[in-house]
Design a protein around this motif. Structure first.
Motif, PDB file in Angstrom:
ATOM      1  N   ASN A  33     -25.795 -52.297 -48.140  1.00  0.00           N
ATOM      2  CA  ASN A  33     -25.324 -52.618 -49.481  1.00  0.00           C
ATOM      3  C   ASN A  33     -26.257 -53.591 -50.161  1.00  0.00           C
ATOM      4  OD1 ASN A  33     -23.110 -50.961 -49.511  1.00  0.00           O
ATOM      5  ND2 ASN A  33     -21.637 -52.545 -48.956  1.00  0.00           N
ATOM      6  N   GLU A  34     -26.740 -54.553 -49.402  1.00  0.00           N
ATOM      7  CA  GLU A  34     -27.578 -55.599 -49.983  1.00  0.00           C
ATOM      8  C   GLU A  34     -28.953 -55.088 -50.405  1.00  0.00           C
ATOM      9  OE1 GLU A  34     -25.708 -59.488 -47.694  1.00  0.00           O
ATOM     10  OE2 GLU A  34     -27.619 -58.660 -47.032  1.00  0.00           O
ATOM     11  N   LYS A  35     -29.339 -53.906 -49.927  1.00  0.00           N
ATOM     12  CA  LYS A  35     -30.635 -53.352 -50.299  1.00  0.00           C
ATOM     13  C   LYS A  35     -30.666 -52.920 -51.758  1.00  0.00           C
ATOM     14  CE  LYS A  35     -32.022 -51.621 -45.741  1.00  0.00           C
ATOM     15  NZ  LYS A  35     -32.266 -50.403 -44.925  1.00  0.00           N
ATOM     16  N   GLN A  36     -29.511 -52.709 -52.356  1.00  0.00           N
ATOM     17  CA  GLN A  36     -29.451 -52.272 -53.749  1.00  0.00           C
ATOM     18  C   GLN A  36     -29.846 -53.418 -54.664  1.00  0.00           C
ATOM     19  OE1 GLN A  36     -25.660 -50.664 -54.835  1.00  0.00           O
ATOM     20  NE2 GLN A  36     -26.423 -49.664 -56.680  1.00  0.00           N
ATOM     21  N   ASN A  37     -30.953 -53.240 -55.376  1.00  0.00           N
ATOM     22  CA  ASN A  37     -31.477 -54.296 -56.234  1.00  0.00           C
ATOM     23  C   ASN A  37     -32.049 -53.713 -57.520  1.00  0.00           C
ATOM     24  OD1 ASN A  37     -31.504 -57.144 -54.993  1.00  0.00           O
ATOM     25  ND2 ASN A  37     -32.215 -55.900 -53.269  1.00  0.00           N
ATOM     26  N   ARG A  52     -25.114 -57.135 -54.980  1.00  0.00           N
ATOM     27  CA  ARG A  52     -24.022 -57.629 -55.827  1.00  0.00           C
ATOM     28  C   ARG A  52     -24.245 -57.172 -57.268  1.00  0.00           C
ATOM     29  NH1 ARG A  52     -25.703 -62.145 -53.217  1.00  0.00           N
ATOM     30  NH2 ARG A  52     -26.425 -63.068 -55.169  1.00  0.00           N
ATOM     31  N   PRO A  53     -23.265 -56.463 -57.855  1.00  0.00           N
ATOM     32  CA  PRO A  53     -23.433 -55.997 -59.236  1.00  0.00           C
ATOM     33  C   PRO A  53     -23.205 -57.110 -60.247  1.00  0.00           C
ATOM     34  CG  PRO A  53     -21.282 -55.355 -58.427  1.00  0.00           C
ATOM     35  CD  PRO A  53     -21.983 -56.026 -57.273  1.00  0.00           C
ATOM     36  N   GLN A  54     -24.031 -57.122 -61.275  1.00  0.00           N
ATOM     37  CA  GLN A  54     -23.900 -58.091 -62.369  1.00  0.00           C
ATOM     38  C   GLN A  54     -23.932 -57.335 -63.688  1.00  0.00           C
ATOM     39  OE1 GLN A  54     -27.405 -60.491 -61.362  1.00  0.00           O
ATOM     40  NE2 GLN A  54     -26.066 -62.138 -60.716  1.00  0.00           N
ATOM     41  N   LEU A  55     -23.014 -57.681 -64.573  1.00  0.00           N
ATOM     42  CA  LEU A  55     -22.961 -57.081 -65.903  1.00  0.00           C
ATOM     43  C   LEU A  55     -23.486 -58.090 -66.913  1.00  0.00           C
ATOM     44  CD1 LEU A  55     -22.100 -54.798 -67.830  1.00  0.00           C
ATOM     45  CD2 LEU A  55     -19.797 -55.769 -67.834  1.00  0.00           C
ATOM     46  N   PHE A  56     -24.560 -57.723 -67.613  1.00  0.00           N
ATOM     47  CA  PHE A  56     -25.203 -58.608 -68.574  1.00  0.00           C
ATOM     48  C   PHE A  56     -24.934 -58.150 -70.002  1.00  0.00           C
ATOM     49  CE2 PHE A  56     -27.659 -59.716 -64.868  1.00  0.00           C
ATOM     50  CZ  PHE A  56     -28.067 -61.038 -65.083  1.00  0.00           C
ATOM     51  N   LEU A  57     -24.949 -59.089 -70.915  1.00  0.00           N
ATOM     52  CA  LEU A  57     -24.913 -58.803 -72.347  1.00  0.00           C
ATOM     53  C   LEU A  57     -26.189 -59.354 -72.958  1.00  0.00           C
ATOM     54  CD1 LEU A  57     -23.219 -57.594 -74.658  1.00  0.00           C
ATOM     55  CD2 LEU A  57     -22.327 -59.899 -75.074  1.00  0.00           C
ATOM     56  N   HIS A  58     -26.967 -58.468 -73.558  1.00  0.00           N
ATOM     57  CA  HIS A  58     -28.283 -58.831 -74.095  1.00  0.00           C
ATOM     58  C   HIS A  58     -28.284 -58.687 -75.613  1.00  0.00           C
ATOM     59  CE1 HIS A  58     -32.664 -59.161 -74.385  1.00  0.00           C
ATOM     60  NE2 HIS A  58     -32.658 -58.058 -75.111  1.00  0.00           N
ATOM     61  N   TYR A  89     -19.636 -59.242 -59.160  1.00  0.00           N
ATOM     62  CA  TYR A  89     -18.731 -58.902 -58.062  1.00  0.00           C
ATOM     63  C   TYR A  89     -19.499 -58.902 -56.741  1.00  0.00           C
ATOM     64  CZ  TYR A  89     -15.604 -57.548 -61.850  1.00  0.00           C
ATOM     65  OH  TYR A  89     -14.828 -57.562 -62.983  1.00  0.00           O
ATOM     66  N   ASP A  90     -18.764 -58.691 -55.636  1.00  0.00           N
ATOM     67  CA  ASP A  90     -19.404 -58.743 -54.322  1.00  0.00           C
ATOM     68  C   ASP A  90     -20.144 -57.443 -54.030  1.00  0.00           C
ATOM     69  OD1 ASP A  90     -17.571 -56.803 -53.354  1.00  0.00           O
ATOM     70  OD2 ASP A  90     -16.142 -58.366 -52.799  1.00  0.00           O
ATOM     71  N   GLU A  91     -20.854 -57.421 -52.901  1.00  0.00           N
ATOM     72  CA  GLU A  91     -21.721 -56.292 -52.581  1.00  0.00           C
ATOM     73  C   GLU A  91     -20.961 -55.034 -52.189  1.00  0.00           C
ATOM     74  OE1 GLU A  91     -21.387 -58.953 -48.920  1.00  0.00           O
ATOM     75  OE2 GLU A  91     -21.834 -59.224 -51.049  1.00  0.00           O
ATOM     76  N   ALA A 100     -15.709 -52.133 -72.524  1.00  0.00           N
ATOM     77  CA  ALA A 100     -14.957 -51.629 -71.372  1.00  0.00           C
ATOM     78  C   ALA A 100     -15.928 -51.344 -70.239  1.00  0.00           C
ATOM     79  CB  ALA A 100     -14.199 -50.362 -71.745  1.00  0.00           C
ATOM     80  N   PHE A 101     -15.468 -51.541 -69.001  1.00  0.00           N
ATOM     81  CA  PHE A 101     -16.273 -51.152 -67.845  1.00  0.00           C
ATOM     82  C   PHE A 101     -15.354 -50.896 -66.661  1.00  0.00           C
ATOM     83  CE2 PHE A 101     -16.012 -55.769 -67.700  1.00  0.00           C
ATOM     84  CZ  PHE A 101     -15.854 -56.088 -66.351  1.00  0.00           C
ATOM     85  N   VAL A 102     -15.887 -50.215 -65.657  1.00  0.00           N
ATOM     86  CA  VAL A 102     -15.112 -49.814 -64.481  1.00  0.00           C
ATOM     87  C   VAL A 102     -15.679 -50.496 -63.247  1.00  0.00           C
ATOM     88  CG1 VAL A 102     -14.322 -47.873 -63.077  1.00  0.00           C
ATOM     89  CG2 VAL A 102     -14.698 -47.557 -65.531  1.00  0.00           C
ATOM     90  N   THR A 103     -14.800 -50.973 -62.377  1.00  0.00           N
ATOM     91  CA  THR A 103     -15.225 -51.408 -61.049  1.00  0.00           C
ATOM     92  C   THR A 103     -14.561 -50.513 -60.019  1.00  0.00           C
ATOM     93  OG1 THR A 103     -13.445 -53.072 -60.916  1.00  0.00           O
ATOM     94  CG2 THR A 103     -15.611 -53.815 -61.676  1.00  0.00           C
ATOM     95  N   THR A 104     -15.306 -50.171 -58.994  1.00  0.00           N
ATOM     96  CA  THR A 104     -14.775 -49.357 -57.909  1.00  0.00           C
ATOM     97  C   THR A 104     -15.459 -49.768 -56.620  1.00  0.00           C
ATOM     98  OG1 THR A 104     -14.309 -47.072 -57.211  1.00  0.00           O
ATOM     99  CG2 THR A 104     -16.455 -47.490 -58.195  1.00  0.00           C
ATOM    100  N   ASN A 105     -14.835 -49.496 -55.504  1.00  0.00           N
ATOM    101  CA  ASN A 105     -15.395 -49.909 -54.226  1.00  0.00           C
ATOM    102  C   ASN A 105     -16.430 -48.901 -53.738  1.00  0.00           C
ATOM    103  OD1 ASN A 105     -12.854 -48.452 -54.154  1.00  0.00           O
ATOM    104  ND2 ASN A 105     -13.077 -48.410 -51.928  1.00  0.00           N
TER     105      ASN A 105
END
Length: 344
Positions: free
Chosen positions: A32-36, A59-65, A78-80, A97-102
């Protein structure tokens, strides 16, 4: 002496087992941590703010630019074990709006839809569902959300592993807090959900399997764009070129509602790695035009609110390993393409 050797062997095997368990946990975590880096999940508001998802050690991060205001802020993290999917702005740009899923759905199947209020800078949970929700779209009047949800998460193939299946379109009324299933397609895959400017119909991508009668026929299926009236889903029809020999993948609709910008393969008859480019199709005139010529993997078009610009992603590492996404912007006619500088 034999007892001592046996005891040593037992202790050694116990120690080895413990070490392997620890290593197993470690390597399972690092997958999971390899995702960058930047993902291909993003959207652009009516004010040209860009919401985008990146991963930092899984770990996913949602940014506003907001380039004009020199703002680039993390609004959710959120966590990895979690993914952030499909950030989507409301028509006026006030709500994201956004979606989180495991990530690991072997034992659990759940998705949560969230709202981020741009003015209040606050996140609320809209609803949680025991399914895989992949995309959300606001109705133009803001009364409800349309979303794609997979009914099952099964292993249809011993090679591919578990995947979401039985996709359909659902609607969540924001005032009544109620869900309504709008289609009964039960498709293996549905993608690129778009709502018409009128709000009375949706467009989506899926296999055009209407002529499939044998197993051999299924190998000839093409992916096309379908139009579905929400009040009469049985009147679903293909709205992209029904004679196009190459499948259509991710797409979006223009604000005027008469053109699609879509992704397709530009070199289908060549050997080697396929190249994916963007095209424009006018379904009034039936005219098609290729817009990009990168010779790589261009995808995920988003059109600005004024209809003058197209945003898209470019994977500079396509077919070579982990994706290396970059967001670009160009004119609606495919000119003056330039990369958007995202600090993160």
């Amino acid at each position: 002496m034999k007892k001592n050797n046996l005891m040593f062997l037992i202790l050694f095997l116990c120690g080895l087992t413990g070490a392997l368990v620890v290593l197993g946990i470690f390597f399972n975590k690092t997958e999971n941590e390899k995702q960058n880096g930047l993902s291909n999940h993003y959207d652009v508001s009516a004010q040209n703010a860009i919401a985008y998802v990146t991963y930092k050690e899984g770990r996913p991060q949602l940014f506003l630019h907001k380039e004009e205001e020199s703002i680039d802020a993390v609004i959710a993290e959120y966590d990895e074990d979690t993914m952030i999917l499909d950030p989507t702005f409301s028509k006026d740009g006030s709500i994201l709006a956004f979606v989180t899923t495991n990530k690991n759905k072997e034992t659990e199947l759940t998705s949560t839809v969230h709202f981020y209020d741009i003015g209040k800078r606050a996140i609320t949970d809209v609803f949680t569902d025991s399914s895989t929700i992949t995309e959300v779209e606001f109705k133009p009047d803001g009364s409800s959300l349309l979303y794609l949800s997979a009914g099952t998460y099964e292993n249809y193939s011993p090679i591919t592993g578990k995947r979401p299946h039985d996709f359909d379109v659902y609607e969540f009324n924001l005032n009544e807090k109620s869900h309504v299933r709008k289609t009964n397609l039960q498709q293996y895959s549905i993608y690129s959900l778009n709502v018409a400017p009128s709000g009375d119909r949706v467009y989506l991508g899926r296999d055009d399997d209407s002529d499939v009668k044998t197993a051999e026929d299924s190998y000839m299926v093409k992916q096309r764009i379908f139009e579905i009236p929400l009040d009469h889903p049985e009147e679903m029809s293909v709205i992209s070129d029904p004679d196009r020999e190459v499948s259509i993948f991710s797409f979006t609709i223009t604000p005027a509602g008469n053109e699609f910008i879509f992704q397709s393969i530009s070199n289908p008859d060549e050997s080697g790695i396929f190249e994916y480019e963007l095209y424009k199709y006018n379904f009034d005139t039936k005219e098609e035009k290729q817009l990009t010529h990168f010779g790589e993997y261009v995808s995920d078009p988003v059109i600005s609110a004024d209809g003058k610009s197209i945003y898209f992603t470019l994977d500079r590492n396509f077919a070579k390993g982990s994706p290396d996404y970059h967001i670009y912007k160009m004119s609606i006619d495919g000119e003056q393409a330039e990369e958007i500088g995202l600090p993160n």
